[in-house]
Design an enzyme around this catalytic site. Structure first.
Site, mmCIF file in Angstrom:
data_model
loop_
_atom_site.group_PDB
_atom_site.id
_atom_site.type_symbol
_atom_site.label_atom_id
_atom_site.label_comp_id
_atom_site.label_asym_id
_atom_site.label_seq_id
_atom_site.Cartn_x
_atom_site.Cartn_y
_atom_site.Cartn_z
ATOM 1 N N ASP A 181 31.836 13.275 7.171
ATOM 2 C CA ASP A 181 30.563 14.011 7.164
ATOM 3 C C ASP A 181 30.646 15.344 7.918
ATOM 4 O O ASP A 181 29.798 16.210 7.720
ATOM 5 C CB ASP A 181 29.454 13.164 7.795
ATOM 6 C CG ASP A 181 29.279 11.815 7.107
ATOM 7 O OD1 ASP A 181 29.710 11.692 5.950
ATOM 8 O OD2 ASP A 181 28.736 10.893 7.738
ATOM 9 N N MET A 220 28.735 12.152 -0.629
ATOM 10 C CA MET A 220 28.387 11.519 0.655
ATOM 11 C C MET A 220 28.112 12.578 1.724
ATOM 12 O O MET A 220 28.184 13.774 1.449
ATOM 13 C CB MET A 220 29.520 10.603 1.112
ATOM 14 C CG MET A 220 29.420 9.203 0.576
ATOM 15 S SD MET A 220 30.647 8.153 1.380
ATOM 16 C CE MET A 220 30.129 6.552 0.782
ATOM 17 N N HIS A 247 25.931 11.471 4.638
ATOM 18 C CA HIS A 247 24.856 10.895 5.448
ATOM 19 C C HIS A 247 23.704 11.891 5.536
ATOM 20 O O HIS A 247 23.177 12.279 4.519
ATOM 21 C CB HIS A 247 25.415 10.487 6.816
ATOM 22 C CG HIS A 247 24.558 9.493 7.531
ATOM 23 N ND1 HIS A 247 23.978 8.415 6.892
ATOM 24 C CD2 HIS A 247 24.156 9.399 8.831
ATOM 25 C CE1 HIS A 247 23.272 7.723 7.768
ATOM 26 N NE2 HIS A 247 23.363 8.305 8.946
ATOM 27 N N GLN A 277 35.514 8.853 -1.690
ATOM 28 C CA GLN A 277 35.599 10.038 -0.825
ATOM 29 C C GLN A 277 36.181 9.720 0.543
ATOM 30 O O GLN A 277 36.584 10.611 1.288
ATOM 31 C CB GLN A 277 34.205 10.681 -0.663
ATOM 32 C CG GLN A 277 33.693 11.278 -1.959
ATOM 33 C CD GLN A 277 32.190 11.492 -1.949
ATOM 34 O OE1 GLN A 277 31.723 12.579 -1.675
ATOM 35 N NE2 GLN A 277 31.420 10.460 -2.240
ATOM 36 N N ARG A 278 36.171 8.443 0.885
ATOM 37 C CA ARG A 278 36.709 8.036 2.193
ATOM 38 C C ARG A 278 38.069 7.368 2.073
ATOM 39 O O ARG A 278 38.663 6.979 3.086
ATOM 40 C CB ARG A 278 35.729 7.033 2.828
ATOM 41 C CG ARG A 278 34.823 7.664 3.805
ATOM 42 C CD ARG A 278 33.756 6.784 4.325
ATOM 43 N NE ARG A 278 34.050 5.413 4.573
ATOM 44 C CZ ARG A 278 33.105 4.505 4.870
ATOM 45 N NH1 ARG A 278 31.843 4.887 4.922
ATOM 46 N NH2 ARG A 278 33.417 3.276 5.099
HETATM 47 O O1 F6P Z 1 29.659 8.372 7.831
HETATM 48 C C1 F6P Z 1 30.524 8.272 6.765
HETATM 49 C C2 F6P Z 1 29.817 7.721 5.543
HETATM 50 O O2 F6P Z 1 30.745 7.625 4.505
HETATM 51 C C3 F6P Z 1 28.590 8.525 5.112
HETATM 52 O O3 F6P Z 1 28.943 9.668 4.389
HETATM 53 C C4 F6P Z 1 27.849 7.488 4.322
HETATM 54 O O4 F6P Z 1 26.469 7.770 4.323
HETATM 55 C C5 F6P Z 1 28.133 6.225 5.077
HETATM 56 O O5 F6P Z 1 29.305 6.440 5.816
HETATM 57 C C6 F6P Z 1 28.321 5.020 4.218
HETATM 58 O O6 F6P Z 1 28.416 3.915 5.052
HETATM 59 P P1 F6P Z 1 28.947 2.484 4.619
HETATM 60 O O7 F6P Z 1 30.427 2.586 4.420
HETATM 61 O O8 F6P Z 1 28.581 1.612 5.757
HETATM 62 O O9 F6P Z 1 28.269 2.142 3.327
#
Ligand code: F6P
Length: 357
Positions: free
Chosen positions: A136, A178, A180, A283-284
């Site tokens: 983020d 994404m 947040h 994206q992660r």
């Molecule tokens: O903070 C990183 C993030 O990927 C945000 O962009 C997103 O809103 C959130 O985490 C998603 O969280 P989770 O993996 O708990 O669904």
């Protein structure tokens, strides 16, 4: 002898392993007598004394590996002072484990929530050094967090790929990004991929302005329009609601996310064919990009330097391309959002990108 505890907390991101590798390599290259305690699944591991002993070897070959070798979890800061289901005082438990293992310090890798707890542990007398991770890029005190650039690459590629199919079918496409509560990821991926409309939480949108932009493009002969929409994007109307009113609205919300609401309104009000794409957690995921590998390694290395010098209570970050240390109390609890007046926003507008405002 140095005893170092390490944990990764909150949502994962790319280059967590690269950062930990950086810390461990820089310390073990300078000092042979080091014990590394890897707490599993974030603060949970520290609370319940769930850890694994690691050696330099465990950090070999992980520079390019996504995720985190320690696992992660979310331990909400607002509940940290509340006892767990068995009445355990979580803060006290973390302190006890720290003292029992005779740790010299904790290296904590995390985002906003993680930093609040890290600062609390510092206030409680523990030695803490932190590293800023999150796709983020919303951590105060650092220009950049690791994971962000990789996520920009992934979101950009998603939007790039949408371009060709949007063109073939003459459709309006929404790609939800994404981030947040902030718009860094959407703004950067949107600009990198030539999105026509970028909607971010910091600049509430007016749906009629979005429709105007779509019509303007059609009138100019463009067959398609692409919107990069932050998951936290909000309309001007909703932004005016009080917290209570907004909560009430969300109780009966029928959409999976804001993009689907925008798509519905566009279909109805503008009569356009709209599709929504949500790359979500891709994206992660996966391997960090070269920038993040280098950046996380540099941060890790500087964190190692602080630990070797016994300097604690800092987050290692970057300002104006220089690696810096920032006191934890300055970082904790603050959000770094995109300013509506930021130069990059003005530049994007000059390029013809609409923010729907
Ligand atoms: O903070 C990183 C993030 O990927 C945000 O962009 C997103 O809103 C959130 O985490 C998603 O969280 P989770 O993996 O708990 O669904």
């Amino acid at each position: 002898m140095k005893r170092i505890g390490m944990l990764t907390s909150g949502g994962d991101c790319q280059a967590l392993n690269a950062a930990m590798r950086g810390v461990v390599k820089s310390i073990t290259n300078a000092e042979k007598d080091v014990e590394i305690y890897g707490f599993l699944e974030g603060y949970k591991g520290l609370i319940y004394g769930n850890f694994t002993m690691l050696t330099g070897k465990d950090f070999s070959g992980i520079l390019t590996k996504g995720g985190t070798i320690l696992g992660s979890s979310r331990t909400p800061f607002k509940l940290i002072r509340e006892p767990d289901e068995n009445g355990l005082d979580k803060v006290e438990a973390m302190k006890q484990n720290y003292y029992k293992l005779k740790l010299d310090c904790l290296v904590i890798l995390g985002g906003n929530g993680t930093h609040k707890t890290a600062n609390l542990l510092r206030e409680e007398g523990l030695n803490v050094v932190t590293l800023p991770k999150t796709i983020d890029n919303d951590l105060w005190g650092t220009d950049m967090t690791f994971g962000f650039q990789t996520a920009v690459d992934i979101a950009t590629e998603a939007i790039d790929r949408i371009h060709t199919t949007a063109d073939s079918h003459g459709r309006v496409f929404i790609v939800e990004v994404m981030g947040h509560k902030v718009g860094w990821l959407t703004l950067n991926a949107g600009m990198a991929s030539g999105a026509d409309i970028i909607l971010i939480p910091e600049i509430p949108y007016d749906i009629d302005k979005i429709i105007d932009k779509i019509h303007e493009r059609t009138a100019r002969g463009s067959k398609f329009t692409i919107l990069a929409v932050a998951e936290g994007a909000i309309s001007k109307k909703d932004a005016k609601l009080s917290k209570k009113e907004y909560k009430e609205k969300m109780k009966n919300y029928k959409y999976p996310s804001v993009s689907y609401e925008i798509a519905d309104i566009l279909r109805e009000k503008a009569g356009v064919d709209v599709r929504v794409t949500v790359p979500g957690h891709t994206q992660r995921g996966g391997s960090p990009c070269p920038y993040d590998r280098v950046f996380a390694s540099r941060l890790g290395s500087e964190a190692g330097k602080l630990i070797l010098k016994g300097e604690y209570g800092f987050m290692v970050g970057i300002k104006n391309r220089e690696i810096i240390k920032v006191p934890l109390e300055e970082v904790a609890g603050k959000l770094k959002s995109v300013s509506a007046d930021a130069t990059i926003v003005k530049e994007a507008k000059m390029l013809g990108i609409s923010f729907g405002d």
